[in-house]
Design a protein around this motif. Sequence first.
Motif, PDB file in Angstrom:
ATOM      1  N   ASP A 200       0.807  -1.213   0.000  1.00 55.06           N
ATOM      2  CA  ASP A 200       0.000   0.000   0.000  1.00 55.06           C
ATOM      3  C   ASP A 200       0.849   1.277   0.000  1.00 55.06           C
ATOM      4  OD1 ASP A 200       1.026  -0.311   2.537  1.00 55.06           O
ATOM      5  OD2 ASP A 200      -0.846   0.179   3.578  1.00 55.06           O
ATOM      6  N   LEU A 201       2.174   1.135  -0.095  1.00 58.54           N
ATOM      7  CA  LEU A 201       3.046   2.306  -0.189  1.00 58.54           C
ATOM      8  C   LEU A 201       3.188   2.711  -1.657  1.00 58.54           C
ATOM      9  CD1 LEU A 201       6.046   1.870   2.291  1.00 58.54           C
ATOM     10  CD2 LEU A 201       4.038   3.341   2.498  1.00 58.54           C
ATOM     11  N   HIS A 202       3.152   3.993  -1.909  1.00 60.10           N
ATOM     12  CA  HIS A 202       3.247   4.507  -3.280  1.00 60.10           C
ATOM     13  C   HIS A 202       4.587   5.214  -3.463  1.00 60.10           C
ATOM     14  CE1 HIS A 202      -0.972   3.500  -3.920  1.00 60.10           C
ATOM     15  NE2 HIS A 202      -1.198   4.005  -2.711  1.00 60.10           N
ATOM     16  N   TRP A 203       5.361   4.737  -4.413  1.00 60.41           N
ATOM     17  CA  TRP A 203       6.708   5.256  -4.640  1.00 60.41           C
ATOM     18  C   TRP A 203       7.083   5.119  -6.111  1.00 60.41           C
ATOM     19  CZ3 TRP A 203       9.676   1.424  -6.706  1.00 60.41           C
ATOM     20  CH2 TRP A 203       9.284   0.111  -6.428  1.00 60.41           C
ATOM     21  N   ARG A 204       8.064   5.905  -6.519  1.00 62.14           N
ATOM     22  CA  ARG A 204       8.666   5.809  -7.849  1.00 62.14           C
ATOM     23  C   ARG A 204      10.180   5.767  -7.671  1.00 62.14           C
ATOM     24  NH1 ARG A 204       6.242   4.619 -12.428  1.00 62.14           N
ATOM     25  NH2 ARG A 204       7.759   5.912 -13.527  1.00 62.14           N
ATOM     26  N   PHE A 205      10.841   4.986  -8.510  1.00 66.78           N
ATOM     27  CA  PHE A 205      12.296   4.843  -8.403  1.00 66.78           C
ATOM     28  C   PHE A 205      12.944   5.233  -9.722  1.00 66.78           C
ATOM     29  CE2 PHE A 205      16.047   1.953  -8.991  1.00 66.78           C
ATOM     30  CZ  PHE A 205      16.885   2.599  -8.103  1.00 66.78           C
ATOM     31  N   VAL A 206      13.965   6.090  -9.644  1.00 64.57           N
ATOM     32  CA  VAL A 206      14.731   6.514 -10.818  1.00 64.57           C
ATOM     33  C   VAL A 206      16.174   6.060 -10.645  1.00 64.57           C
ATOM     34  CG1 VAL A 206      15.629   8.482 -12.129  1.00 64.57           C
ATOM     35  CG2 VAL A 206      13.266   8.507 -11.289  1.00 64.57           C
ATOM     36  N   HIS A 207      16.673   5.363 -11.658  1.00 65.73           N
ATOM     37  CA  HIS A 207      18.086   4.988 -11.666  1.00 65.73           C
ATOM     38  C   HIS A 207      18.822   5.801 -12.709  1.00 65.73           C
ATOM     39  CE1 HIS A 207      21.568   2.791 -13.331  1.00 65.73           C
ATOM     40  NE2 HIS A 207      21.861   2.702 -12.038  1.00 65.73           N
ATOM     41  N   VAL A 208      19.996   6.326 -12.316  1.00 64.90           N
ATOM     42  CA  VAL A 208      20.876   7.062 -13.220  1.00 64.90           C
ATOM     43  C   VAL A 208      22.236   6.372 -13.220  1.00 64.90           C
ATOM     44  CG1 VAL A 208      22.096   9.230 -13.625  1.00 64.90           C
ATOM     45  CG2 VAL A 208      19.715   9.260 -12.854  1.00 64.90           C
ATOM     46  N   GLY A 209      22.750   6.091 -14.397  1.00 67.46           N
ATOM     47  CA  GLY A 209      24.091   5.502 -14.462  1.00 67.46           C
ATOM     48  C   GLY A 209      24.292   4.698 -15.719  1.00 67.46           C
ATOM     49  N   GLY A 210      25.537   4.604 -16.134  1.00 66.52           N
ATOM     50  CA  GLY A 210      25.865   3.844 -17.322  1.00 66.52           C
ATOM     51  C   GLY A 210      25.902   2.353 -17.056  1.00 66.52           C
ATOM     52  N   GLY A 211      25.977   1.583 -18.131  1.00 65.05           N
ATOM     53  CA  GLY A 211      26.050   0.135 -18.013  1.00 65.05           C
ATOM     54  C   GLY A 211      24.829  -0.544 -18.596  1.00 65.05           C
ATOM     55  N   ASP A 212      24.912  -1.858 -18.693  1.00 68.44           N
ATOM     56  CA  ASP A 212      23.855  -2.665 -19.289  1.00 68.44           C
ATOM     57  C   ASP A 212      22.796  -2.995 -18.235  1.00 68.44           C
ATOM     58  OD1 ASP A 212      22.258  -4.445 -20.641  1.00 68.44           O
ATOM     59  OD2 ASP A 212      23.877  -5.821 -21.190  1.00 68.44           O
ATOM     60  N   THR A 213      21.603  -2.480 -18.411  1.00 72.81           N
ATOM     61  CA  THR A 213      20.521  -2.699 -17.438  1.00 72.81           C
ATOM     62  C   THR A 213      19.621  -3.879 -17.801  1.00 72.81           C
ATOM     63  OG1 THR A 213      19.094  -1.111 -18.602  1.00 72.81           O
ATOM     64  CG2 THR A 213      20.465  -0.248 -16.811  1.00 72.81           C
ATOM     65  N   THR A 214      20.013  -4.668 -18.785  1.00 70.26           N
ATOM     66  CA  THR A 214      19.140  -5.746 -19.265  1.00 70.26           C
ATOM     67  C   THR A 214      18.724  -6.688 -18.144  1.00 70.26           C
ATOM     68  OG1 THR A 214      20.200  -5.652 -21.442  1.00 70.26           O
ATOM     69  CG2 THR A 214      18.925  -7.634 -20.918  1.00 70.26           C
ATOM     70  N   GLU A 215      19.677  -7.166 -17.364  1.00 71.94           N
ATOM     71  CA  GLU A 215      19.365  -8.119 -16.301  1.00 71.94           C
ATOM     72  C   GLU A 215      18.528  -7.465 -15.204  1.00 71.94           C
ATOM     73  OE1 GLU A 215      22.694 -10.209 -14.766  1.00 71.94           O
ATOM     74  OE2 GLU A 215      23.353 -10.954 -16.725  1.00 71.94           O
ATOM     75  N   LEU A 216      18.831  -6.218 -14.885  1.00 73.15           N
ATOM     76  CA  LEU A 216      18.051  -5.533 -13.850  1.00 73.15           C
ATOM     77  C   LEU A 216      16.620  -5.289 -14.310  1.00 73.15           C
ATOM     78  CD1 LEU A 216      20.628  -2.925 -12.481  1.00 73.15           C
ATOM     79  CD2 LEU A 216      19.918  -5.089 -11.431  1.00 73.15           C
ATOM     80  N   ARG A 217      16.466  -4.938 -15.575  1.00 76.66           N
ATOM     81  CA  ARG A 217      15.105  -4.751 -16.092  1.00 76.66           C
ATOM     82  C   ARG A 217      14.320  -6.055 -16.044  1.00 76.66           C
ATOM     83  NH1 ARG A 217      14.402  -0.046 -19.702  1.00 76.66           N
ATOM     84  NH2 ARG A 217      16.310   1.195 -19.714  1.00 76.66           N
TER      85      ARG A 217
END
Length: 418
Positions: free
Chosen positions: A260-277
């Motif tokens: 029930d918590l409402h949040w947004r997360f922004v990531h900044v940084g270089g590199g391959d985000t495929t696995e994280l996505r």
Amino acid sequence: MTLAARRKVVIVVKGYPRLSETFIAQEIRGLELAGLDLEIVALRHPTDRKRHAVHAEITAPVHYLPEYLHQEPGRVLRALWSGLRRPGLRGLWRDFLADLRRDRTRNRVRRLGQALVLAHEWPEGAGWLHAHFIHTPASVAEYAARIVGLPWTVSAHAKDIWTSPDWELAQKLRSARWTVTCTESGHTHLQQLAGSAAASRVHLSYHGLNLERFPPHERARPLRDGSQPEDPVQLLSVGRVVPKKGYDVLLDALAQLPKDLHWRFVHVGGGDTTELRAQADRLGLSERIEWRGALDQSEVLALYDQSDLFALACRITADGDRDGLPNVLVEAASQGLTCVSTAISGIPELFRDGENGLLVPPEDSVALSQALAHAICDPAMRNELGKVAQQKVRKTLDYHASVAQLVDLFEQEWTVIA
């Protein structure tokens, strides 16, 4: 050696310019403003498409050594022929072979080749070498210093300390005229390796920030508490996508937050985000996350202003790699942004849990999630922590102090040499 030659320093770096190494560019500019004549020598060409404003302010010429020796054979052969006539190379050769026996890699040979090119193409009038990072750049600087017969010094940081073999670190610490490092944990480790003869030449010097680029954040932050779906708490993290940043742990922690918590997360940084996505997809988080990629300092500063909370789940990897005191944590704290991170390396040297930030053990997604939930739900608390953190950074981590310390170390050596 003339005074002008002593004050002309060749700075050896791994790559230049690099978005993730703002602290190096900031230091170089500070040394220029202090009156040192600098030339930058990089082992790699830049790969970042963006640059920080400080890179445009640096006036030092930049030279690039062959990244791989086979790519520029003519340049390397000319340097080798020139080096064979130098007494410094003859003295170095036996030590290089000893290094090679303990490190039988092409990288070791490449370091000698790059050092030969640096010695052959030595910037006119330069009388000192200084390396940033005590691994590869320091190897090139040490070999080149031996060839040209000049003194050298080094700044050690994080990965370079903790992933290098002890024998190599000890050797460089004894060879360098002095060494600086940016965390107490790294300082203690290097002093122990240096031994009694060289421990006094290892100095602690926190990088700090150019606070003119990071003016005080005085505007009151919104009192978001995660209860309003139309006004979610804004979480931010800045860091390259590499294992030591712990982004997989951070995603697991976000997935454990109360539904029930409402949040947004922004990531900044270089590199391959495929696995994280893909991980975010599996955890059902994708709609709450924005992957911004690499940004310059002004863009990141705007995000500090817009955010409510900063998170970085630093860890020590299997090969010993780790952060020191991540510059982004210092930046975020300078803007009064509450930081949630882990109690490793130099991070507890700035932050005290519950006093000016929230710290949890590394690799502990449960504890990290609980800390995030606490900060999300209590805006008054997180704003107070951020206020205290901002005061500490502005009082203790002005980069002018670290630049002055470096200038003093150089001046002491130049006085002795004179």
